[in-house]
Write a protein that holds these residues in place. Structure first.
Motif, PDB file in Angstrom:
ATOM      1  N   PRO A  68       0.858  -1.185   0.000  1.00 47.64           N
ATOM      2  CA  PRO A  68       0.000   0.000   0.000  1.00 47.64           C
ATOM      3  C   PRO A  68       0.896   1.236   0.000  1.00 47.64           C
ATOM      4  CG  PRO A  68      -0.707  -1.572   1.660  1.00 47.64           C
ATOM      5  CD  PRO A  68       0.573  -2.089   1.118  1.00 47.64           C
ATOM      6  N   ARG A  69       0.457   2.275  -0.707  1.00 52.58           N
ATOM      7  CA  ARG A  69       1.317   3.439  -0.950  1.00 52.58           C
ATOM      8  C   ARG A  69       1.944   4.005   0.333  1.00 52.58           C
ATOM      9  NH1 ARG A  69      -0.203   7.551  -5.563  1.00 52.58           N
ATOM     10  NH2 ARG A  69      -1.488   5.774  -6.019  1.00 52.58           N
ATOM     11  N   LEU A  70       1.141   4.016   1.384  1.00 54.40           N
ATOM     12  CA  LEU A  70       1.595   4.571   2.654  1.00 54.40           C
ATOM     13  C   LEU A  70       2.801   3.811   3.208  1.00 54.40           C
ATOM     14  CD1 LEU A  70       0.154   6.893   4.139  1.00 54.40           C
ATOM     15  CD2 LEU A  70      -0.776   5.171   5.713  1.00 54.40           C
ATOM     16  N   LEU A  71       2.852   2.528   2.869  1.00 48.75           N
ATOM     17  CA  LEU A  71       3.914   1.692   3.442  1.00 48.75           C
ATOM     18  C   LEU A  71       5.081   1.482   2.486  1.00 48.75           C
ATOM     19  CD1 LEU A  71       1.651  -0.980   5.156  1.00 48.75           C
ATOM     20  CD2 LEU A  71       2.834   0.935   6.216  1.00 48.75           C
ATOM     21  N   SER A  72       5.014   2.106   1.313  1.00 50.06           N
ATOM     22  CA  SER A  72       6.062   1.834   0.325  1.00 50.06           C
ATOM     23  C   SER A  72       7.476   2.182   0.809  1.00 50.06           C
ATOM     24  CB  SER A  72       5.738   2.504  -1.015  1.00 50.06           C
ATOM     25  OG  SER A  72       5.608   3.877  -0.821  1.00 50.06           O
ATOM     26  N   PRO A 110      -3.890  -1.506  -8.455  1.00 42.64           N
ATOM     27  CA  PRO A 110      -4.239  -2.034  -7.138  1.00 42.64           C
ATOM     28  C   PRO A 110      -3.010  -2.624  -6.462  1.00 42.64           C
ATOM     29  CG  PRO A 110      -5.659  -2.942  -8.844  1.00 42.64           C
ATOM     30  CD  PRO A 110      -4.618  -2.138  -9.541  1.00 42.64           C
ATOM     31  N   ASP A 111      -2.966  -2.552  -5.151  1.00 40.83           N
ATOM     32  CA  ASP A 111      -1.867  -3.146  -4.420  1.00 40.83           C
ATOM     33  C   ASP A 111      -1.961  -4.660  -4.488  1.00 40.83           C
ATOM     34  OD1 ASP A 111      -1.109  -0.619  -3.578  1.00 40.83           O
ATOM     35  OD2 ASP A 111      -2.561  -0.689  -1.932  1.00 40.83           O
ATOM     36  N   VAL A 112      -0.782  -5.297  -4.540  1.00 39.42           N
ATOM     37  CA  VAL A 112      -0.755  -6.751  -4.433  1.00 39.42           C
ATOM     38  C   VAL A 112      -0.996  -7.083  -2.968  1.00 39.42           C
ATOM     39  CG1 VAL A 112       0.723  -8.762  -4.634  1.00 39.42           C
ATOM     40  CG2 VAL A 112       0.823  -6.966  -6.350  1.00 39.42           C
ATOM     41  N   ASP A 113      -1.883  -8.036  -2.720  1.00 37.90           N
ATOM     42  CA  ASP A 113      -2.220  -8.342  -1.325  1.00 37.90           C
ATOM     43  C   ASP A 113      -1.021  -8.888  -0.575  1.00 37.90           C
ATOM     44  OD1 ASP A 113      -4.659  -7.806  -2.311  1.00 37.90           O
ATOM     45  OD2 ASP A 113      -5.363  -9.877  -2.328  1.00 37.90           O
ATOM     46  N   ILE A 114      -0.692  -8.243   0.483  1.00 33.82           N
ATOM     47  CA  ILE A 114       0.336  -8.769   1.372  1.00 33.82           C
ATOM     48  C   ILE A 114      -0.294  -8.847   2.754  1.00 33.82           C
ATOM     49  CG2 ILE A 114       2.560  -8.303   2.448  1.00 33.82           C
ATOM     50  CD1 ILE A 114       3.181  -8.544  -0.302  1.00 33.82           C
ATOM     51  N   ALA A 115      -0.259  -9.959   3.383  1.00 30.32           N
ATOM     52  CA  ALA A 115      -0.860 -10.054   4.711  1.00 30.32           C
ATOM     53  C   ALA A 115       0.138 -10.670   5.678  1.00 30.32           C
ATOM     54  CB  ALA A 115      -2.112 -10.904   4.636  1.00 30.32           C
ATOM     55  N   PHE A 116       0.006 -10.325   6.884  1.00 34.50           N
ATOM     56  CA  PHE A 116       0.957 -10.762   7.895  1.00 34.50           C
ATOM     57  C   PHE A 116       0.280 -11.613   8.958  1.00 34.50           C
ATOM     58  CE2 PHE A 116       3.411  -7.611   5.988  1.00 34.50           C
ATOM     59  CZ  PHE A 116       4.717  -7.823   6.350  1.00 34.50           C
ATOM     60  N   GLY A 117       1.056 -12.445   9.585  1.00 34.04           N
ATOM     61  CA  GLY A 117       0.520 -13.184  10.726  1.00 34.04           C
ATOM     62  C   GLY A 117       1.537 -13.195  11.845  1.00 34.04           C
ATOM     63  N   PHE A 118       1.070 -13.117  13.043  1.00 38.69           N
ATOM     64  CA  PHE A 118       1.988 -13.269  14.178  1.00 38.69           C
ATOM     65  C   PHE A 118       2.144 -14.762  14.437  1.00 38.69           C
ATOM     66  CE2 PHE A 118       0.587  -8.935  14.938  1.00 38.69           C
ATOM     67  CZ  PHE A 118       1.787  -8.333  15.165  1.00 38.69           C
ATOM     68  N   ASN A 119       3.137 -15.346  13.860  1.00 44.91           N
ATOM     69  CA  ASN A 119       3.344 -16.784  14.039  1.00 44.91           C
ATOM     70  C   ASN A 119       4.840 -17.038  14.068  1.00 44.91           C
ATOM     71  OD1 ASN A 119       4.172 -16.381  11.464  1.00 44.91           O
ATOM     72  ND2 ASN A 119       2.252 -17.073  10.557  1.00 44.91           N
ATOM     73  N   LEU A 154       5.550  -4.704  10.744  1.00 43.26           N
ATOM     74  CA  LEU A 154       4.604  -5.793  10.950  1.00 43.26           C
ATOM     75  C   LEU A 154       3.271  -5.256  11.466  1.00 43.26           C
ATOM     76  CD1 LEU A 154       4.728  -8.867  10.804  1.00 43.26           C
ATOM     77  CD2 LEU A 154       5.322  -8.894  13.209  1.00 43.26           C
ATOM     78  N   ALA A 155       3.379  -4.390  12.465  1.00 43.80           N
ATOM     79  CA  ALA A 155       2.161  -3.829  13.050  1.00 43.80           C
ATOM     80  C   ALA A 155       1.410  -3.027  11.999  1.00 43.80           C
ATOM     81  CB  ALA A 155       2.516  -2.961  14.240  1.00 43.80           C
ATOM     82  N   ALA A 156       2.182  -2.225  11.256  1.00 43.17           N
ATOM     83  CA  ALA A 156       1.542  -1.372  10.246  1.00 43.17           C
ATOM     84  C   ALA A 156       0.827  -2.222   9.206  1.00 43.17           C
ATOM     85  CB  ALA A 156       2.601  -0.499   9.576  1.00 43.17           C
ATOM     86  N   LEU A 157       1.519  -3.244   8.743  1.00 39.30           N
ATOM     87  CA  LEU A 157       0.915  -4.054   7.686  1.00 39.30           C
ATOM     88  C   LEU A 157      -0.217  -4.913   8.205  1.00 39.30           C
ATOM     89  CD1 LEU A 157       4.043  -4.831   5.638  1.00 39.30           C
ATOM     90  CD2 LEU A 157       1.856  -4.139   4.686  1.00 39.30           C
ATOM     91  N   THR A 158      -0.044  -5.418   9.407  1.00 40.43           N
ATOM     92  CA  THR A 158      -1.112  -6.237   9.970  1.00 40.43           C
ATOM     93  C   THR A 158      -2.383  -5.419  10.094  1.00 40.43           C
ATOM     94  OG1 THR A 158       0.510  -7.498  11.181  1.00 40.43           O
ATOM     95  CG2 THR A 158      -1.748  -7.729  11.898  1.00 40.43           C
ATOM     96  N   SER A 159      -2.207  -4.202  10.636  1.00 42.44           N
ATOM     97  CA  SER A 159      -3.421  -3.406  10.799  1.00 42.44           C
ATOM     98  C   SER A 159      -3.972  -3.019   9.439  1.00 42.44           C
ATOM     99  CB  SER A 159      -3.167  -2.184  11.674  1.00 42.44           C
ATOM    100  OG  SER A 159      -2.030  -1.519  11.200  1.00 42.44           O
ATOM    101  N   ALA A 160      -3.066  -2.760   8.477  1.00 39.92           N
ATOM    102  CA  ALA A 160      -3.540  -2.421   7.128  1.00 39.92           C
ATOM    103  C   ALA A 160      -4.384  -3.563   6.577  1.00 39.92           C
ATOM    104  CB  ALA A 160      -2.363  -2.166   6.201  1.00 39.92           C
ATOM    105  N   ASN A 161      -3.960  -4.784   6.850  1.00 39.44           N
ATOM    106  CA  ASN A 161      -4.699  -5.903   6.299  1.00 39.44           C
ATOM    107  C   ASN A 161      -5.942  -6.252   7.105  1.00 39.44           C
ATOM    108  OD1 ASN A 161      -3.389  -7.000   3.823  1.00 39.44           O
ATOM    109  ND2 ASN A 161      -1.646  -6.616   5.142  1.00 39.44           N
ATOM    110  N   PHE A 162      -5.902  -5.981   8.402  1.00 43.19           N
ATOM    111  CA  PHE A 162      -7.136  -6.132   9.149  1.00 43.19           C
ATOM    112  C   PHE A 162      -8.176  -5.170   8.609  1.00 43.19           C
ATOM    113  CE2 PHE A 162      -4.867  -7.968  12.994  1.00 43.19           C
ATOM    114  CZ  PHE A 162      -5.363  -9.238  12.761  1.00 43.19           C
ATOM    115  N   VAL A 163      -7.680  -3.940   8.351  1.00 47.27           N
ATOM    116  CA  VAL A 163      -8.601  -2.921   7.854  1.00 47.27           C
ATOM    117  C   VAL A 163      -9.186  -3.359   6.520  1.00 47.27           C
ATOM    118  CG1 VAL A 163      -8.728  -0.564   6.981  1.00 47.27           C
ATOM    119  CG2 VAL A 163      -7.507  -1.032   9.090  1.00 47.27           C
TER     120      VAL A 163
END
Ligand SMILES: C=CC1=C(C)c2cc3[nH]c(cc4nc(cc5[nH]c(cc1n2)c(C)c5CCC(=O)O)C(CCC(=O)O)=C4C)c(C)c3C=C
Ligand SMILES: [Fe+2]
Length: 462
Positions: A100-104, A416-425, A440-449
């Motif tokens: 996502p642009r914000l996280l580039s 469109p952004d390519v889907d990137i999702a994170f997991g705490f594992n 991680l936090a930024a992307l996780t929340s981005a993907n939760f959103v």
């Protein structure tokens, strides 16, 4: 320049776009001596086609004084110690992973993490095929063969190789072209089918370089044109069909009764197709054209080499292999279709992994059609397409790199952004440093959103 990123203690060149280039090694392009000597001789003796045309064509190509052809390709690590840098360059590419642009701004950091975590697995795969990718060697041979063909047709020509993710980088090729000073330049991505992630990405790099070198690459000095896709060319289709027929001819009539041809294309995430990538449509059309020449054999198409759990183009090759085995198929002829030289995914993924899976699934004979490499019919077609491109109105890099993108989204940043999702594992635990956790936090929340999945990143890691 070498810098340290995110307190990771991993040296990352921070010069030109933070690209890794093999730990400050000064590398020469690997060109056999015979070729260098021949090239030097050519420069002294070659004449313009208008003087001694062999099969020279009329029109604009006849007036060419010095022809340059630039072959664009992906590149690959040649030694085990190159693997991580190569992966870093690949994952730094926003045409491969678009955040996502914000996280580039985090792209370089994340690329470094993914590359570091994936490197052992990739290195093992490269080790199983001799320690490195054959791409550079084969692409240089293709360049040499194409140059010979153009010279034989009476052109004063030089063929250059520019790789996207490893040496010789496109920047190196651009320097060589500048020194050579052609009046016409044909840019030929070595991908028959166009994808945003392959030809598109290479052309975007070239566009940036041409803009940087505005004067040297002004169309008035070097009139360049791009051949953006060539999956439908009769010469290429014929060369592929011939190779398939050769494999089929090794089967007995009895065996042919239970035989299928399976095209296995490199996959892309489905989101690319939704963004307007013509890759899938071109792959499908290409397979149909080839099979019109092969005739009388059942065939199927599947996609290999997916990375992570987002949806990639389907059906997946491994799934299809198991299904075909269950159906009782006895013989399979596998055709790698999206790339024209042998590489890790033909030599390791198809020849080792899929062969084993096919046998386990009950398929008795597993034949693989070789990549085109320096196939003479193919080299002739590369020469034909280069010369034909000279006859047509020029297609500039800036136009060619956006050909596929739908609607108003002419700037890839609007795709469109390519889907990137994170997991705490477990995989997430391999990330280190405060910046990593921040990312991680930024992307996780981005993907939760956005409500997307959870695991892509962890799967990219391993
Ligand atoms: C037309 C061909 C290719 C498409 C489309 C493509 C898209 C794509 N690839 C990745 C991720 C990886 N690719 C890797 C290697 C690799 N990819 C291609 C071709 C296409 N990629 C080739 C020919 C190669 C092999 C290079 C070699 O050294 O032989 C790798 C590295 C290998 C590994 O670790 O598995 C990755 C990773 C993505 C994510 C993608 C589309 C978005
Ligand atoms: Fe790939």
């Amino acid at each position: 320049m070498i810098g340290f990123v995110g307190g990771l203690g991993v040296a990352v060149p921070t010069g030109t776009a933070s690209r890794q280039d093999g730990a400050l090694r000064v590398r020469q392009r690997c060109v056999p001596l015979a070729r260098q000597t021949r090239r030097a001789a050519v420069r002294m003796t070659a004449v313009a086609p208008s003087q001694t045309p062999a099969t020279a064509e009329p029109g604009r190509s006849a007036g060419v004084k010095k022809l340059g052809v630039l072959l664009l390709n992906l590149g690959g690590p040649e030694r085990p110690e190159d693997v991580q840098g190569f992966l870093y360059n690949l994952f730094s590419d926003p045409d491969i992973i678009r955040l996502p642009r914000l996280l580039s701004p985090l792209q370089s950091f994340l690329a470094n993490e993914i590359a570091r975590s994936r490197a052992p697995k990739s290195r093992a795969a490269y080790e199983s095929i001799g320690g490195g990718s054959p791409i550079v060697r084969i692409t240089n041979q293709q360049a040499s063969a194409l140059e010979d063909e153009l010279l034989a047709r009476g052109y004063s020509a030089k063929v250059f190789v520019g790789m996207r993710y490893w040496h010789p980088f496109t920047e190196e090729a651009v320097e060589e072209i500048k020194a050579y000073g052609p009046d016409r330049l044909v840019i030929l991505p070595l991908y028959p089918q166009y994808s945003i992630s392959t030809s598109g990405s290479s052309l975007r790099v070239l566009d940036r370089l041409f803009k940087k070198e505005k004067e040297a690459f002004s169309p008035l000095k070097i009139d360049h044109t791009v051949v953006p896709e060539w999956y439908q060319r009769p010469g290429y289709v014929h060369a592929q069909a011939k190779l398939i027929k050769e494999q089929l001819a090794t089967l007995t009539d009895e065996e042919k009764k239970s035989t299928k041809v399976m095209f296995s294309a490199h996959g892309v995430p489905e989101s690319y197709i939704e963004a307007g990538d013509p890759y899938q449509q071109q792959i499908e059309e290409c397979c149909k054209l080839i099979m019109q020449e092969v005739e009388d054999t059942d065939w199927t198409l599947s996609y290999q080499s997916r990375v992570g759990p987002v949806q990639w183009l389907q059906p997946y090759t491994d799934v299809v292999l198991e299904e075909l085995g269950k159906e009782g198929l006895q013989n399979l002829v596998v055709v790698p279709i999206s790339f024209v030289s042998e590489h890790i995914e033909t030599l390791e993924e198809i020849d080792i992994e899929y062969r084993e899976l096919a046998h386990e699934s009950g398929i008795k004979k597993f034949l693989r059609v070789p990549a085109l490499d320096c196939n003479p019919d193919f080299v002739k077609d590369l020469a034909d397409m280069s010369l034909e491109a000279l006859e047509k109105p020029s297609l500039r890099v800036g136009e060619a790199m956006n050909l596929s993108i739908k609607g108003d989204a002419q700037d890839p940043a609007d795709m469109p952004d390519v889907d990137i999702a994170f997991g705490f594992n477990n995989s997430a635990e391999t990330l280190n440093g405060r910046l990593a956790m921040l990312a991680l936090a930024a992307l996780t929340s981005a993907n939760f959103v956005s409500g997307q999945g959870m695991n892509m990143f962890s799967n990219l890691l391993h």
